[in-house]
Design a protein around this motif. Structure first.
Motif, short mmCIF file in Angstrom:
data_model
loop_
_atom_site.label_atom_id
_atom_site.label_comp_id
_atom_site.label_asym_id
_atom_site.label_seq_id
_atom_site.Cartn_x
_atom_site.Cartn_y
_atom_site.Cartn_z
N HIS A 131 0.84 -1.20 0.00
CA HIS A 131 0.00 0.00 0.00
C HIS A 131 0.88 1.25 0.00
N GLU A 139 3.52 -10.72 -4.30
CA GLU A 139 2.40 -11.46 -4.90
C GLU A 139 1.48 -12.02 -3.82
N LYS A 186 -0.55 -9.14 -2.33
CA LYS A 186 -1.61 -8.67 -3.23
C LYS A 186 -2.81 -9.62 -3.18
N LYS A 187 -2.54 -10.92 -3.11
CA LYS A 187 -3.63 -11.90 -2.97
C LYS A 187 -4.35 -11.70 -1.64
N GLN A 208 -4.56 -8.90 0.07
CA GLN A 208 -5.34 -7.66 -0.03
C GLN A 208 -6.68 -7.93 -0.72
N LYS A 209 -6.66 -8.70 -1.80
CA LYS A 209 -7.90 -9.01 -2.52
C LYS A 209 -8.86 -9.81 -1.64
N THR A 210 -8.32 -10.78 -0.91
CA THR A 210 -9.15 -11.59 -0.01
C THR A 210 -9.79 -10.71 1.07
N LYS A 251 -10.33 -7.49 0.96
CA LYS A 251 -11.29 -6.58 0.33
C LYS A 251 -12.63 -7.29 0.09
N ARG A 252 -12.56 -8.54 -0.38
CA ARG A 252 -13.81 -9.29 -0.61
C ARG A 252 -14.56 -9.51 0.70
N LYS A 253 -13.85 -9.78 1.79
CA LYS A 253 -14.49 -9.98 3.08
C LYS A 253 -15.21 -8.73 3.56
N LYS A 254 -14.62 -7.54 3.28
CA LYS A 254 -15.23 -6.28 3.69
C LYS A 254 -16.47 -5.95 2.85
N ASP A 255 -16.43 -6.28 1.57
CA ASP A 255 -17.52 -5.93 0.64
C ASP A 255 -18.76 -6.73 0.86
#
Length: 168
Positions: A10, A154, A157-158, A160-162, A164-168
């Motif tokens: 970040h 790498e 980044k994976k 971070q994506k995980t 982010k999905r949990k927050k959404d």
């Protein structure tokens, strides 16, 4: 209340933080939130940019469980070399050997603005350097080979994506 810890790479972790000029209640609140975040994550130190605040503030844990609250720190002296296995709350579950100075002398302000100096060695010196590096926009992976850094990047980044999905 504990804040979420920012995951590397970040931008807030790769940019130098701003000096603190306001030693009011906002700083006290930030320090309390940082302490909760650090303890919740079972860390031994944390920098303000790890909770999203680009300010020159960090906590450095002592072996007895108490912390140094360091504001606007400067490393005055460095000596010796030592290698420790190092990890980071912003780079979870990644550990690598990093060479740092064995002894440091640090000048910093406390939360009231008073200046202090402390000489540290061993693990404490290592934590001071790690947290001050954060404030300068550096993470321990910066000391690793390009290949190791790329592999860890790498993974982060994976993660971070995980997250982010949990927050959404």
């Amino acid at each position: 209340m504990a804040r979420d810890i920012v995951i590397w790479p970040h931008k807030v972790l790769t940019s130098a933080t701003k000096p603190v000029t306001d030693f009011g209640p906002g700083l006290e609140k930030l320090l309390d939130e940082m302490l909760e975040s650090m303890r919740e994550a079972k860390g031994i130190g944390i920098a303000a940019n790890q909770v999203g605040e680009s300010l020159r503030v960090a906590l450095v844990g002592r072996e007895d469980g108490t912390v140094f609250e360091i504001v606007n720190p400067q490393v005055l002296e460095r000596s010796g070399k030592v290698t420790w296995e190092e990890g980071c709350l912003s780079v979870p579950d990644q550990w690598e050997k990093v060479q740092r100075y064995e002894k440091v002398k640090v000048r910093y302000q406390d939360k009231t603005g008073q200046w202090h100096e402390v000489a540290a060695e061993g693990k404490l010196a290592h934590v001071f350097q790690h947290e001050i590096d954060h404030l300068d926009g550096h993470v321990f992976v910066d000391y690793l080979s390009g290949l190791k850094r790329s592999l860890i990047q790498e993974r982060m980044k994976k993660l971070q994506k995980t997250l982010k999905r949990k927050k959404d």
